[in-house]
Design a protein around this motif. Structure first.
Motif, short mmCIF file in Angstrom:
data_model
loop_
_atom_site.label_atom_id
_atom_site.label_comp_id
_atom_site.label_asym_id
_atom_site.label_seq_id
_atom_site.Cartn_x
_atom_site.Cartn_y
_atom_site.Cartn_z
N ASP A 1 0.60 -1.33 -0.24
CA ASP A 1 0.02 0.30 0.61
C ASP A 1 0.81 1.39 -0.40
OD1 ASP A 1 1.40 -0.11 2.37
OD2 ASP A 1 -0.73 0.33 3.25
N SER A 2 2.20 0.81 -0.15
CA SER A 2 3.20 2.73 -0.01
C SER A 2 2.91 3.33 1.13
CB SER A 2 2.74 3.23 -1.13
OG SER A 2 3.13 2.25 -2.50
N LYS A 3 2.89 2.49 1.93
CA LYS A 3 2.54 3.06 3.12
C LYS A 3 3.54 2.62 4.74
CE LYS A 3 -2.06 4.32 3.23
NZ LYS A 3 -3.85 4.33 3.19
N SER A 4 4.59 2.16 4.21
CA SER A 4 5.49 2.09 5.21
C SER A 4 6.31 1.16 4.50
CB SER A 4 5.28 1.07 6.74
OG SER A 4 5.08 -0.39 6.09
N ILE A 5 8.02 2.00 4.82
CA ILE A 5 8.81 0.83 4.42
C ILE A 5 9.98 -0.31 5.48
CG2 ILE A 5 11.38 0.97 3.67
CD1 ILE A 5 10.46 3.52 2.57
N SER A 6 9.87 -1.14 4.94
CA SER A 6 10.55 -1.77 6.23
C SER A 6 12.36 -1.87 5.85
CB SER A 6 9.80 -4.23 6.40
OG SER A 6 10.07 -4.11 5.52
N VAL A 7 13.25 -1.97 6.62
CA VAL A 7 14.79 -2.09 6.08
C VAL A 7 15.00 -2.94 7.51
CG1 VAL A 7 17.24 -0.94 6.09
CG2 VAL A 7 14.27 0.52 5.71
N GLN A 8 15.95 -4.13 6.38
CA GLN A 8 16.12 -5.54 7.37
C GLN A 8 17.60 -5.00 7.05
OE1 GLN A 8 14.57 -8.30 8.92
NE2 GLN A 8 16.83 -8.68 9.52
N ALA A 9 18.24 -5.64 7.95
CA ALA A 9 20.18 -4.97 7.60
C ALA A 9 19.69 -6.02 8.34
CB ALA A 9 19.65 -3.74 9.33
N ASN A 10 21.32 -6.34 8.06
CA ASN A 10 22.15 -7.84 8.34
C ASN A 10 24.09 -7.17 8.79
OD1 ASN A 10 19.97 -9.41 8.62
ND2 ASN A 10 20.38 -9.13 6.97
N ALA A 11 23.96 -6.60 9.76
CA ALA A 11 25.97 -6.27 9.75
C ALA A 11 26.77 -7.18 10.69
CB ALA A 11 25.79 -5.33 10.50
N LYS A 12 27.87 -7.50 9.89
CA LYS A 12 29.28 -7.54 10.74
C LYS A 12 30.43 -6.94 10.65
CE LYS A 12 30.53 -10.63 6.16
NZ LYS A 12 30.49 -12.21 6.25
N SER A 13 31.32 -7.08 11.95
CA SER A 13 32.42 -6.17 11.62
C SER A 13 33.84 -6.26 11.71
CB SER A 13 31.66 -5.27 13.02
OG SER A 13 32.91 -4.49 12.98
N THR A 14 34.68 -6.18 11.75
CA THR A 14 35.61 -6.52 12.34
C THR A 14 36.26 -6.54 13.79
OG1 THR A 14 36.90 -4.49 11.66
CG2 THR A 14 37.10 -6.74 10.07
N SER A 15 35.40 -4.98 14.54
CA SER A 15 35.76 -4.97 15.51
C SER A 15 35.14 -5.51 16.82
CB SER A 15 35.32 -3.73 15.45
OG SER A 15 33.77 -2.97 15.89
N TRP A 16 33.95 -6.83 16.35
CA TRP A 16 33.06 -7.19 17.23
C TRP A 16 32.80 -8.68 16.74
CZ3 TRP A 16 28.73 -7.48 15.01
CH2 TRP A 16 28.07 -6.83 13.88
N GLY A 17 32.96 -9.06 15.72
CA GLY A 17 32.79 -10.39 15.45
C GLY A 17 31.45 -10.90 15.48
N GLY A 18 30.92 -11.23 14.82
CA GLY A 18 29.44 -12.59 14.28
C GLY A 18 29.09 -11.46 13.83
N GLU A 19 27.59 -11.78 14.15
CA GLU A 19 26.75 -11.02 12.92
C GLU A 19 25.58 -10.91 13.60
OE1 GLU A 19 24.97 -12.23 9.33
OE2 GLU A 19 27.27 -13.53 9.09
N ARG A 20 25.00 -9.51 13.04
CA ARG A 20 23.39 -9.05 14.24
C ARG A 20 22.82 -8.74 12.88
NH1 ARG A 20 25.71 -4.90 18.18
NH2 ARG A 20 27.31 -6.65 19.59
#
Length: 190
Positions: free
Chosen positions: A161-180
């Motif tokens: 219905d163009s009334k919302s945007i969902s942003v699914q984010a996936n990140a990994k870092s060299t400083s904290w390791g693992g994924e979020r």
């Protein structure tokens, strides 16, 4: 005989008209795509949903709870209001080009990001792949900083219905390791 020619001519003209309008209608339906344009608000910024440091400037879109998006045929522009109290109503802009080519934002030698953007054919899903580079303090010695990288994938989906945007984010870092992974939803401002 002349009557048959007239009927045949009319039938051919009618058939050509039907085919023309059918093809023309198909082309219009085929070119319609969703549009991210508008003003959007969320309860939290994209980066805070994952509770990670993947931004480096106060006016970065990842830190903002509000944004104004203007979409063109091959890119969109995101305007972020200046969050500093007492600041002029200045905005920051980030241009996301849909060509899949790498873009860069560098604030200085130690902080910046490079990213690519792809838009789906129907225009309802946009994928942003970023590599953010910044300096972070080392554990047990806050006076020493080291270069860190955050690898971030954002999948933006515009609702039907163009009334919302969902942003699914996936990140990994060299400083904290693992994924979020986390999801942030922006609602369109009426």
């Amino acid at each position: 005989m002349k009557n048959k020619k007239n009927v045949l001519s009319c039938f051919i003209i009618l058939l050509i008209g039907v085919i023309y309008f059918a093809v023309h209608a198909q082309q219009k339906n085929g070119t319609h795509r969703a549009d991210f344009s508008g003003e959007w608000k969320s309860k939290e910024s994209i980066s805070m949903g994952g509770n990670i440091v993947c931004v480096y400037e106060e006016g970065d879109r990842m830190r903002s709870k509000t944004m104004k998006i203007t979409e063109q045929a091959d890119f969109l522009t995101i305007e972020i209001p200046n969050p500093s109290p007492g600041a002029a109503s200045d905005t920051r802009q980030e241009k996301l080009t849909f060509d899949g080519k790498e873009s860069r934002i560098n604030y200085d030698r130690e902080r910046g990001k490079k990213f690519t953007v792809k838009l789906s054919a129907e225009g309802q899903t946009m994928t942003v792949n970023s590599i953010v580079h910044l300096m972070v303090v080392t554990p047990f010695n806050i006076n020493v900083q080291k270069q860190a990288f955050v690898y971030l994938t954002e999948v933006w989906k515009l609702s039907n219905d163009s009334k919302s945007i969902s942003v699914q984010a996936n990140a990994k870092s060299t400083s904290w390791g693992g994924e979020r992974s986390w999801k942030t939803v922006f609602d369109k401002v009426p």
